[in-house]
Design a protein around this motif. Structure first.
Motif, short mmCIF file in Angstrom:
data_model
loop_
_atom_site.label_atom_id
_atom_site.label_comp_id
_atom_site.label_asym_id
_atom_site.label_seq_id
_atom_site.Cartn_x
_atom_site.Cartn_y
_atom_site.Cartn_z
N ASP A 562 0.84 -1.21 0.00
CA ASP A 562 0.00 0.00 0.00
C ASP A 562 0.87 1.25 0.00
O ASP A 562 0.59 2.21 -0.71
CB ASP A 562 -0.92 -0.02 1.22
N ASP A 563 1.95 1.23 0.79
CA ASP A 563 2.88 2.38 0.81
C ASP A 563 3.51 2.57 -0.57
O ASP A 563 3.61 3.70 -1.07
CB ASP A 563 3.97 2.16 1.86
N LEU A 564 3.97 1.48 -1.15
CA LEU A 564 4.58 1.56 -2.48
C LEU A 564 3.59 2.11 -3.51
O LEU A 564 3.94 2.98 -4.32
CB LEU A 564 5.04 0.17 -2.93
N ALA A 565 2.37 1.59 -3.46
CA ALA A 565 1.36 2.04 -4.42
C ALA A 565 1.11 3.53 -4.29
O ALA A 565 0.99 4.24 -5.30
CB ALA A 565 0.07 1.25 -4.20
N GLN A 566 1.04 4.01 -3.07
CA GLN A 566 0.76 5.43 -2.87
C GLN A 566 1.89 6.30 -3.38
O GLN A 566 1.67 7.32 -4.03
CB GLN A 566 0.52 5.70 -1.38
N VAL A 567 3.12 5.89 -3.11
CA VAL A 567 4.28 6.67 -3.55
C VAL A 567 4.36 6.68 -5.08
O VAL A 567 4.60 7.73 -5.69
CB VAL A 567 5.57 6.12 -2.93
N MET A 568 4.17 5.51 -5.70
CA MET A 568 4.24 5.46 -7.17
C MET A 568 3.15 6.32 -7.79
O MET A 568 3.40 7.05 -8.76
CB MET A 568 4.11 4.01 -7.64
N ALA A 569 1.95 6.24 -7.26
CA ALA A 569 0.85 7.02 -7.83
C ALA A 569 1.05 8.51 -7.66
O ALA A 569 0.72 9.31 -8.55
CB ALA A 569 -0.47 6.58 -7.20
N ASP A 570 1.60 8.92 -6.53
CA ASP A 570 1.72 10.35 -6.21
C ASP A 570 2.96 11.00 -6.82
O ASP A 570 2.92 12.19 -7.16
CB ASP A 570 1.76 10.56 -4.70
N ALA A 571 4.06 10.25 -6.94
CA ALA A 571 5.34 10.90 -7.22
C ALA A 571 5.97 10.52 -8.55
O ALA A 571 7.01 11.08 -8.90
CB ALA A 571 6.33 10.58 -6.09
N SER A 572 5.40 9.59 -9.30
CA SER A 572 5.99 9.23 -10.59
C SER A 572 5.78 10.35 -11.60
O SER A 572 4.75 11.04 -11.58
CB SER A 572 5.39 7.93 -11.11
N ILE A 573 6.73 10.52 -12.49
CA ILE A 573 6.67 11.60 -13.46
C ILE A 573 5.56 11.37 -14.49
O ILE A 573 4.84 12.29 -14.88
CB ILE A 573 8.03 11.75 -14.17
N CYS A 574 5.43 10.12 -14.98
CA CYS A 574 4.44 9.86 -16.03
C CYS A 574 3.50 8.76 -15.60
O CYS A 574 3.62 8.18 -14.50
CB CYS A 574 5.14 9.51 -17.34
N GLY A 575 2.58 8.43 -16.48
CA GLY A 575 1.52 7.49 -16.15
C GLY A 575 1.98 6.06 -15.97
O GLY A 575 1.23 5.26 -15.41
N LEU A 576 3.17 5.67 -16.44
CA LEU A 576 3.61 4.30 -16.24
C LEU A 576 3.69 3.99 -14.75
O LEU A 576 3.14 3.02 -14.27
CB LEU A 576 4.96 4.06 -16.93
N GLY A 577 4.38 4.85 -14.02
CA GLY A 577 4.48 4.65 -12.58
C GLY A 577 3.20 5.00 -11.85
O GLY A 577 2.84 4.35 -10.86
N GLN A 578 2.47 5.98 -12.35
CA GLN A 578 1.23 6.38 -11.70
C GLN A 578 0.17 5.30 -11.77
O GLN A 578 -0.64 5.15 -10.85
CB GLN A 578 0.72 7.68 -12.35
N ALA A 579 0.16 4.53 -12.87
CA ALA A 579 -0.85 3.49 -13.04
C ALA A 579 -0.38 2.13 -12.57
O ALA A 579 -1.19 1.19 -12.50
CB ALA A 579 -1.27 3.41 -14.51
N ALA A 580 0.89 1.99 -12.24
CA ALA A 580 1.42 0.69 -11.81
C ALA A 580 0.69 0.11 -10.61
O ALA A 580 0.55 -1.11 -10.50
CB ALA A 580 2.92 0.81 -11.53
N PRO A 581 0.19 0.91 -9.66
CA PRO A 581 -0.54 0.34 -8.51
C PRO A 581 -1.89 -0.27 -8.85
O PRO A 581 -2.46 -1.00 -8.03
CB PRO A 581 -0.72 1.54 -7.57
N ASN A 582 -2.44 0.02 -10.02
CA ASN A 582 -3.80 -0.42 -10.31
C ASN A 582 -4.00 -1.93 -10.18
O ASN A 582 -4.97 -2.37 -9.54
CB ASN A 582 -4.21 0.04 -11.73
N PRO A 583 -3.14 -2.77 -10.74
CA PRO A 583 -3.35 -4.22 -10.56
C PRO A 583 -3.26 -4.65 -9.10
O PRO A 583 -4.01 -5.53 -8.67
CB PRO A 583 -2.22 -4.84 -11.41
N ILE A 584 -2.35 -4.03 -8.34
CA ILE A 584 -2.22 -4.38 -6.92
C ILE A 584 -3.51 -4.07 -6.18
O ILE A 584 -4.07 -4.91 -5.45
CB ILE A 584 -1.06 -3.61 -6.27
N ARG A 585 -4.01 -2.87 -6.36
CA ARG A 585 -5.21 -2.44 -5.65
C ARG A 585 -6.43 -3.26 -6.05
O ARG A 585 -7.29 -3.57 -5.22
CB ARG A 585 -5.44 -0.95 -5.91
#
Length: 626
Positions: A562-585
């Motif tokens: 959950d921590d990783l997902a939040q950081v990736m969604a909030d702080a990634s420059i582009c949508g690759l990292g921002q959307a990476a948490p979707n399968p986890i969630r």
């Protein structure tokens, strides 16, 4: 022992006359760094040509690297040194570009590339079809031969899974025997068997693709009235504003996944100062997506006429078509048809260049694609400025997906109501669904926007495969999330899936059966995202790799993920990292029993980013912006 007196500072200055300095340089100076040898320079010049009076274009670096990689099956460092000298750019710059892209094999010293490389797709659709078994068995069939077998990300043939690529030729529904047979054929750019890709259009919608297997050539397209609209527009016989109004009235949205209204995008870029450019995205790297390839293999000129219409309405001076490197047959086809178009143009043509990707999913993000067209590493840009204001070569740029332009001619000729008149469950328009996985008839399905997955499988896919019951599905490829069978009656369209933690993206639908596990699908796509991260920002580069490692555990660490997902969604420059948490969630939300959790991690957010970061506010400047 005596020492010569060191000259004082004034004496040293007096000694440093121009003649003395030149003499010293002749005696002591030498060029720094590794220098090219004559043989390597000659080999590079044989491919890229002699140094022209105006110098080699910096933006053609990736094209030159492809020439070397094709000729030598790799990039020798001695050739990179020579190329840097020929292009008058630093060796470090050449190396960082060459090493960024997956399809360039950089080797050092006297090493040689393997005689043959066989690439086996291990993305989700191919994994479901037995790619891991194929990877395990293939090396034994090449025992004692100079053959390398490697897993690779999605190659854009998910409906033909599992797929291997021998040299530049795809082997659909691959078996070890079929791969060995392909390896014994002579090296050539062989167009794929077009009939192998199923295409289904509904009875109530006129088929936009030809019924025959081969592509519609230039003469046939012109004979059927093709390019008449583009010519009328260029010659002033049709009003550009009326064409623009038709595009706006149709409701056509960007079909690369972002869903931004196409007509509005045209108007925004049209209002920017000239010169303006146009960049077309045919990179199609999202696992599960192959619709653009299917259309291109059958009717390339319908797309090219859409390009000409958009270029004329928006006023772009040059067009750059960015085609993914895995589509070798499509590239040969498009080159041939472009040559016919230029030889007998129906009207004045803008400058058109076909550019070749080099294996980087992140280049599907519009600004990363622009960086790649400019001959650089495909790293997304920070916004603002938006590419509509400052894009390709620093100029205002209209960026479009292939399929968006494919529909332009039909919309303008038939009227906006024709396109908007299709749809189900309150939605409007047509959608091209790339369907793969556990269905009986995978392929591209042209269906009404808003159709549900259950309807799509029953009406267009011949039902589920024998022995499989619907368990889950990915509605938008690798990063669009995963939904359970109980939500198979949701309308599939833009804006309908976000409340459930998913998005449709480019409509890449991958269907899972009851023998599959959602956690395995999530792990597969996370490994893909980790492999494809450009590495520019730490949240994405480290987060995706760490998440893939954690997701291998029998019971997932919910708090850490959950921590990783939040950081990736909030702080990634582009949508690759921002959307990476979707399968986890989604796994926690809908399939918590698979990962040893009694309770879901928490509801996924209601407004998820597109995997390429092309949301409405990120793609274009605010209305009214200069």
């Amino acid at each position: 022992m005596s020492f010569a007196a060191k000259p004082s500072f004034p004496q040293a200055v007096a000694l440093a006359t121009p003649d003395a300095l030149r003499a010293g340089l002749r005696r002591n100076s030498r060029l720094k760094g590794r220098q090219p040898d004559a043989a390597s320079t000659a080999e590079v010049r044989a491919l890229i040509g002699e140094y022209p009076p105006e110098g080699h274009r910096r933006d053609l670096l990736i094209e030159y690297l492809h020439l070397l990689n094709d000729a030598w099956r790799c990039l020798h460092d001695r050739h990179l040194v020579a190329l840097a000298r020929e292009m008058r750019i630093p060796m470090a710059e050449v190396y960082e570009v060459a090493s960024f892209y997956h399809h360039f094999d950089v080797v050092r010293g006297e090493r040689e590339a393997p005689g043959l490389t066989v690439r086996v797709c291990d993305s989700l659709s191919c994994q479901l079809a037995g790619a891991q078994e194929l990877l395990a068995r293939l090396p034994g069939f090449f025992s004692g031969q100079d053959v390398r077998v490697v897993p690779v990300p999605c190659v854009g043939r998910c409906e033909q899974a599992p797929v291997a690529v021998v040299r530049q030729t795809p082997v659909p529904h691959a078996t070890p025997e079929a791969v060995v047979l392909a390896s014994n054929r002579p090296l050539a750019l062989i167009a794929p068997a077009l009939a192998a890709t199923p295409f289904v259009a509904s009875d109530w919608a006129e088929r936009s693709l030809p019924d025959h297997a081969g592509p519609t050539g230039y003469a046939s397209y012109r004979a059927q009235g093709g390019y008449a609209l583009a010519a009328a527009l260029v010659n002033g016989e049709r009003d550009a504003e009326a064409v623009l109004a038709a595009m706006e009235g149709s409701g056509l949205r960007g079909l690369g996944g972002a869903g931004f209204p196409a007509g509005r995008k045209w108007r925004i870029v049209r209002e920017q100062p000239a010169p303006r450019f146009m960049a077309v995205n045919i990179d199609e790297g999202e696992p599960g997506t192959f619709k653009d390839r299917t259309y291109l293999e059958r009717d390339p000129h319908r797309f090219l006429e859409g390009v000409l219409i958009a270029a004329q309405v928006v006023g772009t001076e040059a067009v750059y078509l960015y085609l993914r490197d895995e589509y070798h047959g499509c590239r040969a086809l498009l080159q041939a048809e472009l040559a016919k178009l230029r030889a007998d143009p129906p009207c004045h043509l803008p400058h058109i260049e076909l550019r070749r990707g080099a294996g980087a999913y992140v280049c599907g993000e519009e600004s990363a694609m622009i960086e790649s067209i400019e001959g650089k590493r495909g790293m997304p840009r920070l916004r603002p400025p938006y590419i509509a204001e400052r894009g390709l070569f620093g100029r205002p740029t209209l960026e479009h997906n292939f399929e968006t332009l494919y529909w332009v001619r039909d919309i303008v000729e038939r009227g906006p109501e024709w396109f908007a008149g299709f749809g189900r469950h309150g939605r409007h328009g047509l959608r091209s669904f790339s369907v793969s996985g556990r269905v009986r008839q995978p392929g591209v399905k042209l269906a009404p926007a808003g159709i549900t997955l259950r309807e799509l499988i029953a009406e267009y896919c011949g039902g589920m495969q024998d022995g499989h019951e619907l368990y889950a599905y990915l509605p938008g490829g690798a990063s669009g999330g995963i939904l359970p069978a109980r939500l198979a009656d949701l309308p599939l369209d833009f804006d309908t899936l976000q409340p459930h933690g998913c998005f449709i993206g480019s409509a890449a639908v991958i269907v899972l059966g009851h023998h599959d596990r959602a956690r395995d699908a999530a792990l597969n796509v996370m490994r893909f995202l980790a492999h494809e991260s450009c590495g520019q920002c730490t949240p994405c580069r480290v987060g995706t790799d760490k998440a893939a490692s954690l997701m291998q555990a029998p019971a997932w660490d919910a708090e850490l993920l959950d921590d990783l997902a939040q950081v990736m969604a909030d702080a990634s420059i582009c949508g690759l990292g921002q959307a990476a948490p979707n399968p986890i969630r989604c796994v926690y939300q809908y399939f918590a029993h698979e990962v040893g959790q009694g309770q879901p991690m928490g509801a996924p957010p209601g407004d998820l980013p597109h995997p390429h970061g092309r949301s409405l506010t990120e793609t274009l400047p605010p209305e009214g912006a200069a």
